[in-house]
Write a protein that holds these residues in place. Structure first.
Motif, PDB file in Angstrom:
ATOM      1  N   TYR A 159      47.254 -26.200  41.387  1.00 52.23           N
ATOM      2  CA  TYR A 159      46.298 -26.286  42.487  1.00 52.23           C
ATOM      3  C   TYR A 159      45.601 -24.954  42.765  1.00 52.23           C
ATOM      4  CZ  TYR A 159      48.823 -30.622  43.185  1.00 52.23           C
ATOM      5  OH  TYR A 159      49.390 -31.852  42.994  1.00 52.23           O
ATOM      6  N   VAL A 160      45.813 -23.996  41.907  1.00 54.23           N
ATOM      7  CA  VAL A 160      45.164 -22.696  42.094  1.00 54.23           C
ATOM      8  C   VAL A 160      43.658 -22.862  41.960  1.00 54.23           C
ATOM      9  CG1 VAL A 160      44.899 -20.362  41.165  1.00 54.23           C
ATOM     10  CG2 VAL A 160      47.162 -21.417  41.266  1.00 54.23           C
ATOM     11  N   SER A 161      42.931 -22.372  42.936  1.00 53.02           N
ATOM     12  CA  SER A 161      41.471 -22.425  42.847  1.00 53.02           C
ATOM     13  C   SER A 161      41.000 -21.254  41.982  1.00 53.02           C
ATOM     14  CB  SER A 161      40.835 -22.325  44.235  1.00 53.02           C
ATOM     15  OG  SER A 161      41.231 -21.127  44.878  1.00 53.02           O
ATOM     16  N   PRO A 162      40.145 -21.493  40.990  1.00 53.04           N
ATOM     17  CA  PRO A 162      39.706 -20.410  40.102  1.00 53.04           C
ATOM     18  C   PRO A 162      38.786 -19.432  40.819  1.00 53.04           C
ATOM     19  CG  PRO A 162      38.472 -22.408  39.661  1.00 53.04           C
ATOM     20  CD  PRO A 162      39.514 -22.778  40.663  1.00 53.04           C
ATOM     21  N   THR A 163      38.661 -18.257  40.252  1.00 53.44           N
ATOM     22  CA  THR A 163      37.729 -17.269  40.786  1.00 53.44           C
ATOM     23  C   THR A 163      36.312 -17.825  40.726  1.00 53.44           C
ATOM     24  OG1 THR A 163      39.163 -15.490  40.004  1.00 53.44           O
ATOM     25  CG2 THR A 163      36.890 -14.905  40.542  1.00 53.44           C
ATOM     26  N   SER A 164      35.564 -17.612  41.786  1.00 51.76           N
ATOM     27  CA  SER A 164      34.176 -18.075  41.807  1.00 51.76           C
ATOM     28  C   SER A 164      33.251 -16.898  42.102  1.00 51.76           C
ATOM     29  CB  SER A 164      33.983 -19.193  42.839  1.00 51.76           C
ATOM     30  OG  SER A 164      34.357 -18.760  44.131  1.00 51.76           O
ATOM     31  N   TYR A 165      31.997 -17.054  41.707  1.00 50.45           N
ATOM     32  CA  TYR A 165      31.030 -15.962  41.797  1.00 50.45           C
ATOM     33  C   TYR A 165      29.722 -16.482  42.398  1.00 50.45           C
ATOM     34  CZ  TYR A 165      34.213 -14.452  38.086  1.00 50.45           C
ATOM     35  OH  TYR A 165      35.326 -14.149  37.334  1.00 50.45           O
ATOM     36  N   GLN A 166      29.164 -15.695  43.305  1.00 52.40           N
ATOM     37  CA  GLN A 166      27.813 -15.974  43.795  1.00 52.40           C
ATOM     38  C   GLN A 166      26.899 -14.920  43.179  1.00 52.40           C
ATOM     39  OE1 GLN A 166      27.145 -15.510  47.995  1.00 52.40           O
ATOM     40  NE2 GLN A 166      25.414 -16.931  47.989  1.00 52.40           N
ATOM     41  N   VAL A 167      25.910 -15.369  42.439  1.00 51.27           N
ATOM     42  CA  VAL A 167      25.070 -14.431  41.689  1.00 51.27           C
ATOM     43  C   VAL A 167      23.595 -14.639  42.025  1.00 51.27           C
ATOM     44  CG1 VAL A 167      26.727 -14.344  39.783  1.00 51.27           C
ATOM     45  CG2 VAL A 167      24.826 -15.987  39.701  1.00 51.27           C
ATOM     46  N   THR A 168      22.839 -13.588  41.772  1.00 53.72           N
ATOM     47  CA  THR A 168      21.380 -13.668  41.820  1.00 53.72           C
ATOM     48  C   THR A 168      20.865 -13.376  40.422  1.00 53.72           C
ATOM     49  OG1 THR A 168      21.261 -12.948  44.137  1.00 53.72           O
ATOM     50  CG2 THR A 168      19.268 -12.668  42.795  1.00 53.72           C
ATOM     51  N   GLN A 170      25.198 -21.192  45.752  1.00 54.79           N
ATOM     52  CA  GLN A 170      26.505 -20.910  46.330  1.00 54.79           C
ATOM     53  C   GLN A 170      27.455 -20.386  45.257  1.00 54.79           C
ATOM     54  OE1 GLN A 170      26.805 -21.086  49.647  1.00 54.79           O
ATOM     55  NE2 GLN A 170      24.674 -21.794  49.675  1.00 54.79           N
ATOM     56  N   ALA A 171      28.622 -19.927  45.693  1.00 49.36           N
ATOM     57  CA  ALA A 171      29.623 -19.440  44.750  1.00 49.36           C
ATOM     58  C   ALA A 171      30.036 -20.567  43.816  1.00 49.36           C
ATOM     59  CB  ALA A 171      30.839 -18.906  45.500  1.00 49.36           C
ATOM     60  N   ALA A 172      30.136 -20.271  42.531  1.00 50.74           N
ATOM     61  CA  ALA A 172      30.497 -21.266  41.517  1.00 50.74           C
ATOM     62  C   ALA A 172      31.479 -20.640  40.542  1.00 50.74           C
ATOM     63  CB  ALA A 172      29.250 -21.761  40.787  1.00 50.74           C
ATOM     64  N   THR A 173      32.243 -21.499  39.866  1.00 48.63           N
ATOM     65  CA  THR A 173      33.218 -21.004  38.895  1.00 48.63           C
ATOM     66  C   THR A 173      32.506 -20.486  37.646  1.00 48.63           C
ATOM     67  OG1 THR A 173      33.463 -23.155  37.826  1.00 48.63           O
ATOM     68  CG2 THR A 173      34.900 -22.687  39.720  1.00 48.63           C
ATOM     69  N   ALA A 174      33.244 -19.713  36.860  1.00 50.09           N
ATOM     70  CA  ALA A 174      32.679 -19.191  35.620  1.00 50.09           C
ATOM     71  C   ALA A 174      32.259 -20.319  34.691  1.00 50.09           C
ATOM     72  CB  ALA A 174      33.710 -18.287  34.933  1.00 50.09           C
ATOM     73  N   ARG A 175      33.037 -21.407  34.660  1.00 47.89           N
ATOM     74  CA  ARG A 175      32.688 -22.533  33.786  1.00 47.89           C
ATOM     75  C   ARG A 175      31.362 -23.157  34.199  1.00 47.89           C
ATOM     76  NH1 ARG A 175      37.024 -27.197  32.656  1.00 47.89           N
ATOM     77  NH2 ARG A 175      37.928 -25.420  31.558  1.00 47.89           N
ATOM     78  N   THR A 176      31.156 -23.310  35.513  1.00 45.11           N
ATOM     79  CA  THR A 176      29.898 -23.876  35.995  1.00 45.11           C
ATOM     80  C   THR A 176      28.730 -22.961  35.666  1.00 45.11           C
ATOM     81  OG1 THR A 176      31.011 -25.049  37.794  1.00 45.11           O
ATOM     82  CG2 THR A 176      28.653 -24.655  38.040  1.00 45.11           C
ATOM     83  N   LEU A 177      28.890 -21.663  35.919  1.00 42.85           N
ATOM     84  CA  LEU A 177      27.809 -20.715  35.648  1.00 42.85           C
ATOM     85  C   LEU A 177      27.502 -20.628  34.160  1.00 42.85           C
ATOM     86  CD1 LEU A 177      28.751 -17.874  38.146  1.00 42.85           C
ATOM     87  CD2 LEU A 177      26.891 -19.526  38.352  1.00 42.85           C
ATOM     88  N   ALA A 178      28.536 -20.799  33.327  1.00 45.08           N
ATOM     89  CA  ALA A 178      28.317 -20.758  31.882  1.00 45.08           C
ATOM     90  C   ALA A 178      27.410 -21.893  31.425  1.00 45.08           C
ATOM     91  CB  ALA A 178      29.654 -20.823  31.153  1.00 45.08           C
ATOM     92  N   ASN A 179      27.438 -23.013  32.143  1.00 46.45           N
ATOM     93  CA  ASN A 179      26.553 -24.120  31.795  1.00 46.45           C
ATOM     94  C   ASN A 179      25.087 -23.758  32.006  1.00 46.45           C
ATOM     95  OD1 ASN A 179      28.704 -25.801  31.143  1.00 46.45           O
ATOM     96  ND2 ASN A 179      28.895 -26.570  33.237  1.00 46.45           N
ATOM     97  N   PRO A 191      28.721 -15.883  26.951  1.00 48.74           N
ATOM     98  CA  PRO A 191      28.773 -14.413  26.768  1.00 48.74           C
ATOM     99  C   PRO A 191      28.367 -13.646  28.019  1.00 48.74           C
ATOM    100  CG  PRO A 191      27.802 -15.463  24.859  1.00 48.74           C
ATOM    101  CD  PRO A 191      27.910 -16.523  25.902  1.00 48.74           C
ATOM    102  N   LEU A 192      27.314 -14.089  28.697  1.00 55.12           N
ATOM    103  CA  LEU A 192      26.854 -13.389  29.887  1.00 55.12           C
ATOM    104  C   LEU A 192      27.849 -13.531  31.028  1.00 55.12           C
ATOM    105  CD1 LEU A 192      24.415 -11.754  30.927  1.00 55.12           C
ATOM    106  CD2 LEU A 192      23.459 -13.891  31.781  1.00 55.12           C
ATOM    107  N   ILE A 193      28.448 -14.701  31.159  1.00 56.96           N
ATOM    108  CA  ILE A 193      29.384 -14.957  32.255  1.00 56.96           C
ATOM    109  C   ILE A 193      30.676 -14.178  32.059  1.00 56.96           C
ATOM    110  CG2 ILE A 193      30.670 -16.747  33.472  1.00 56.96           C
ATOM    111  CD1 ILE A 193      27.577 -16.711  33.839  1.00 56.96           C
TER     112      ILE A 193
END
Length: 294
Positions: A138-147, A196-205, A210-212
């Motif tokens: 149930y650990v919530s993964p690290t999330s990132y809010q980016v511009t 909003q803040a999103a997980t690395a997997r979401t941002l990778a989409n 590589p960038l994420i």
């Protein structure tokens, strides 16, 4: 044949005729059958539960329930037909030979076990124990809010101008310039990125893996190195980083409870199969696990 013998045969024939007639009469007669409480009907010795009839009738809409005696007769008649068909399928050997019938029986057995377990409440102590054993799930993964700072090339595939603009923005951020002030120098991405803040997997989409991967090494207020992207160059500014965390049980109580019930269902099925295997005689051919060669 003596007169006495003929008379005996005549008497025997008359008695036999009476017996046959009596059998025919009794065969067509309806002899009252006694039923135990809770039994609605009996088909070849198999009882139909009155409670099942009651539940089915209760599921009818109000209009049909008003004529309850007629509704009950229809339900009982349908259940009798169903029982006759089930018995016919059993007698015909469909259980052993028909894949669809076998699959339906397997599904029914699993559904029955799951229903029995679902009807049992999971105690809070059981829930606590299950959560402690599975808390990492149930650990919530690290999330990132980016511009996203995107610089599209006007001379694509030549992106040297875009690279110079990206380097300039990078220098500005590192010099303390607010990222909002740099947005006027950027171009519009061909898609709408998450705000909003999103997980690395979401941002990778959106931006590619590589960038994420670089985001995990950044702190809030830092930027990734300029990277070729689309028809230009992209830089990601990290506005906010939300570290991975384990939520407390109360905040995800219903989710954990559903998982605990499902775990009990799987355990109950495994225990049943283990018990059935132990009590059954199972013979496996020596070559049954060999890879077949066509």
């Amino acid at each position: 044949m003596s007169p006495r013998a003929r008379r005996a045969w005549l008497i025997f024939g008359a008695l036999a005729g009476c017996v046959v007639s009596a059998i025919q009469i009794l065969h067509g007669a309806r002899i009252p059958v006694g039923f135990l409480p809770g039994v609605a009907a009996r088909v070849n010795g198999r009882e139909i539960d009155a409670a099942s009839v009651d539940r089915t009738v209760a599921g009818f809409d109000a209009r049909l329930r008003k004529a309850e005696p007629a509704a009950r007769r229809r339900v009982v008649s349908r259940m009798i037909d169903e029982e006759l068909l089930v018995q016919h399928a059993l007698d015909s050997g469909a259980v052993e030979t028909d894949p669809e019938v076998r699959a339906a029986l397997v599904r029914a057995a699993i559904t029955r076990i799951n229903s029995e377990i679902s009807s049992q409440s999971v105690t809070e102590s059981e829930l606590d124990g299950y959560y402690e054993s599975h808390r990492t799930a149930y650990v919530s993964p690290t999330s990132y809010q980016v511009t996203a700072l995107y610089f599209e090339s006007r001379f694509f595939p030549d992106v040297r101008e875009s690279r110079r603009r990206a380097d300039s923005a990078l220098a500005g951020v590192r010099a303390g310039q607010a990222v909002e002030s740099l947005l006027s120098t950027t171009d519009v991405l061909p898609f709408e990125p998450p705000r909003q803040a999103a997980t690395a997997r979401t941002l990778a989409n959106y931006f590619g893996s590589p960038l994420i991967d670089d985001l995990d090494r950044l702190r809030a207020g830092e930027v990734t190195e300029p990277t070729a992207f689309g028809r230009g160059v992209l830089v990601l500014y990290l506005n906010r980083r939300v570290e991975r965390a384990v939520p407390n049980l109360q905040s995800i109580h219903d989710l954990v409870q559903a998982d605990a019930v499902r775990d009990k269902q799987e355990t109950a099925l495994e225990d049943l199969l283990a018990s059935l295997r132990q009590s059954a005689r199972i013979d496996i051919a020596p070559d049954s696990h060999a890879v077949s060669k066509n």
